[in-house]
Design a protein around this motif. Structure first.
Motif, PDB file in Angstrom:
ATOM      1  N   PRO A 109       5.871   8.758   6.016  1.00  0.00           N
ATOM      2  CA  PRO A 109       6.226   7.344   6.162  1.00  0.00           C
ATOM      3  C   PRO A 109       7.622   7.058   5.626  1.00  0.00           C
ATOM      4  CG  PRO A 109       4.688   7.630   4.349  1.00  0.00           C
ATOM      5  CD  PRO A 109       4.806   8.962   5.037  1.00  0.00           C
ATOM      6  N   GLU A 110       8.178   5.976   6.093  1.00  0.00           N
ATOM      7  CA  GLU A 110       9.492   5.553   5.607  1.00  0.00           C
ATOM      8  C   GLU A 110       9.393   5.255   4.117  1.00  0.00           C
ATOM      9  OE1 GLU A 110      12.878   2.310   6.722  1.00  0.00           O
ATOM     10  OE2 GLU A 110      11.662   3.258   8.268  1.00  0.00           O
ATOM     11  N   GLY A 111      10.437   5.577   3.385  1.00  0.00           N
ATOM     12  CA  GLY A 111      10.467   5.318   1.958  1.00  0.00           C
ATOM     13  C   GLY A 111       9.860   6.425   1.114  1.00  0.00           C
ATOM     14  N   THR A 158       0.863  -1.176   0.000  1.00  0.00           N
ATOM     15  CA  THR A 158       0.000   0.000   0.000  1.00  0.00           C
ATOM     16  C   THR A 158       0.899   1.224   0.000  1.00  0.00           C
ATOM     17  OG1 THR A 158      -1.652  -1.194   1.273  1.00  0.00           O
ATOM     18  CG2 THR A 158      -1.825   1.203   1.247  1.00  0.00           C
ATOM     19  N   HIS A 159       0.799   1.990  -1.064  1.00  0.00           N
ATOM     20  CA  HIS A 159       1.627   3.181  -1.185  1.00  0.00           C
ATOM     21  C   HIS A 159       0.878   4.395  -0.661  1.00  0.00           C
ATOM     22  CE1 HIS A 159       4.939   1.311  -3.239  1.00  0.00           C
ATOM     23  NE2 HIS A 159       4.095   0.711  -4.052  1.00  0.00           N
ATOM     24  N   SER A 169      14.099  20.036  -1.255  1.00  0.00           N
ATOM     25  CA  SER A 169      13.125  19.005  -1.632  1.00  0.00           C
ATOM     26  C   SER A 169      13.657  17.631  -1.230  1.00  0.00           C
ATOM     27  CB  SER A 169      12.864  19.039  -3.139  1.00  0.00           C
ATOM     28  OG  SER A 169      12.273  20.237  -3.520  1.00  0.00           O
ATOM     29  N   GLN A 170      14.045  17.486   0.017  1.00  0.00           N
ATOM     30  CA  GLN A 170      14.598  16.225   0.508  1.00  0.00           C
ATOM     31  C   GLN A 170      14.336  16.102   1.995  1.00  0.00           C
ATOM     32  OE1 GLN A 170      18.575  17.155  -0.907  1.00  0.00           O
ATOM     33  NE2 GLN A 170      19.304  17.347   1.190  1.00  0.00           N
ATOM     34  N   PHE A 171      14.683  14.940   2.528  1.00  0.00           N
ATOM     35  CA  PHE A 171      14.397  14.647   3.928  1.00  0.00           C
ATOM     36  C   PHE A 171      15.648  14.503   4.768  1.00  0.00           C
ATOM     37  CE2 PHE A 171      10.936  13.352   1.296  1.00  0.00           C
ATOM     38  CZ  PHE A 171       9.849  13.890   1.954  1.00  0.00           C
ATOM     39  N   ILE A 172      16.780  14.218   4.126  1.00  0.00           N
ATOM     40  CA  ILE A 172      18.058  14.125   4.829  1.00  0.00           C
ATOM     41  C   ILE A 172      19.070  14.959   4.066  1.00  0.00           C
ATOM     42  CG2 ILE A 172      17.624  11.853   5.845  1.00  0.00           C
ATOM     43  CD1 ILE A 172      19.331  10.654   3.607  1.00  0.00           C
ATOM     44  N   GLY A 173      20.153  15.306   4.690  1.00  0.00           N
ATOM     45  CA  GLY A 173      21.171  16.103   4.014  1.00  0.00           C
ATOM     46  C   GLY A 173      21.854  17.029   4.999  1.00  0.00           C
ATOM     47  N   ASP A 186       5.811   5.244  -3.917  1.00  0.00           N
ATOM     48  CA  ASP A 186       5.702   4.405  -5.109  1.00  0.00           C
ATOM     49  C   ASP A 186       6.673   4.873  -6.194  1.00  0.00           C
ATOM     50  OD1 ASP A 186       4.961   2.951  -7.355  1.00  0.00           O
ATOM     51  OD2 ASP A 186       2.822   3.416  -7.195  1.00  0.00           O
ATOM     52  N   GLY A 187       7.761   4.127  -6.385  1.00  0.00           N
ATOM     53  CA  GLY A 187       8.775   4.484  -7.372  1.00  0.00           C
ATOM     54  C   GLY A 187       8.246   4.502  -8.796  1.00  0.00           C
ATOM     55  N   ARG A 188       7.311   3.601  -9.136  1.00  0.00           N
ATOM     56  CA  ARG A 188       6.754   3.593 -10.501  1.00  0.00           C
ATOM     57  C   ARG A 188       5.926   4.846 -10.759  1.00  0.00           C
ATOM     58  NH1 ARG A 188       4.422  -2.338 -11.373  1.00  0.00           N
ATOM     59  NH2 ARG A 188       3.937  -2.013  -9.204  1.00  0.00           N
TER      60      ARG A 188
END
Length: 194
Positions: free
Chosen positions: A41-43, A9-10, A23-27, A63-65
């Protein structure tokens, strides 16, 4: 017989990315990041990017696709750019036909796109850092819709026709609109219909 496995479930989100955030979550520890607005959520990943100085609609997904589809040349992205000076029909025509810009020290011809002057100017919440005031001359707004997304492309395109971008806001991705979302606002959606 093997038990059936449910597909993952995405989760999908829209965010109005404010000026000054990556536009990122880590850095880099000192830089402001999207995770400050919501517990995602993770991912989770941003679909495409808006640079630190740009604002507006950013899509997030697990969802990578879906990310790959939206980043493709099949999906339009519309930007409103506040430019230095009063943009004219000649500059609009140049933008529409494609202009030559530099991408990582290589000359690149942008593909034809939709461009039009915005009159009256759109109204957005004031940016956290003031752009400038009227003492420095007039500004105008242009809408640019394209399907490619090269590094800082809109800024480079407006500069190439003599009207540097002062403020850049993505207002649409496919059929998804920024609408009345406020800077930092996050909305979870069931899916992206682009």
């Amino acid at each position: 017989m093997f038990p059936s496995v449910a597909p993952p479930t995405h989760r999908h989100f829209l965010i109005h990315k404010p000026y000054g955030y990556l536009s990122q979550f880590i850095g880099e520890a000192k830089k402001k990041k999207l995770g400050e607005f919501h517990h995602f959520p993770e991912g989770i990943m941003a679909i495409g990017r808006l640079d630190e100085d740009s604002e507006g609609l950013l899509l997030l997904t697990t969802d990578g696709r879906m990310s790959e589809h939206i980043r493709s040349k099949k999906v339009e992205k519309e930007y409103y750019a506040q430019v230095d000076g009063l943009i004219n029909e000649g500059a609009i025509a140049q933008l529409q036909g494609g202009v030559e810009i530099g991408i990582h020290n290589v000359r690149y011809q942008t593909t034809p796109c939709q461009a039009r002057q915005l009159d009256p100017a759109p109204t957005f919440a004031p940016r956290s850092r003031k752009i400038r005031d009227d003492r420095h001359g007039p500004t105008s707004w242009v809408s640019i819709t394209l399907t490619e997304g090269k590094y800082r492309q809109i800024r480079k395109m407006t500069a190439a026709v003599g009207f540097p971008t002062l403020r850049l806001i993505r207002v649409r991705v496919g059929s998804l609109h920024l609408g009345a979302m406020q800077p930092g606002e996050v909305v979870e959606v069931q899916t992206f219909e682009c």
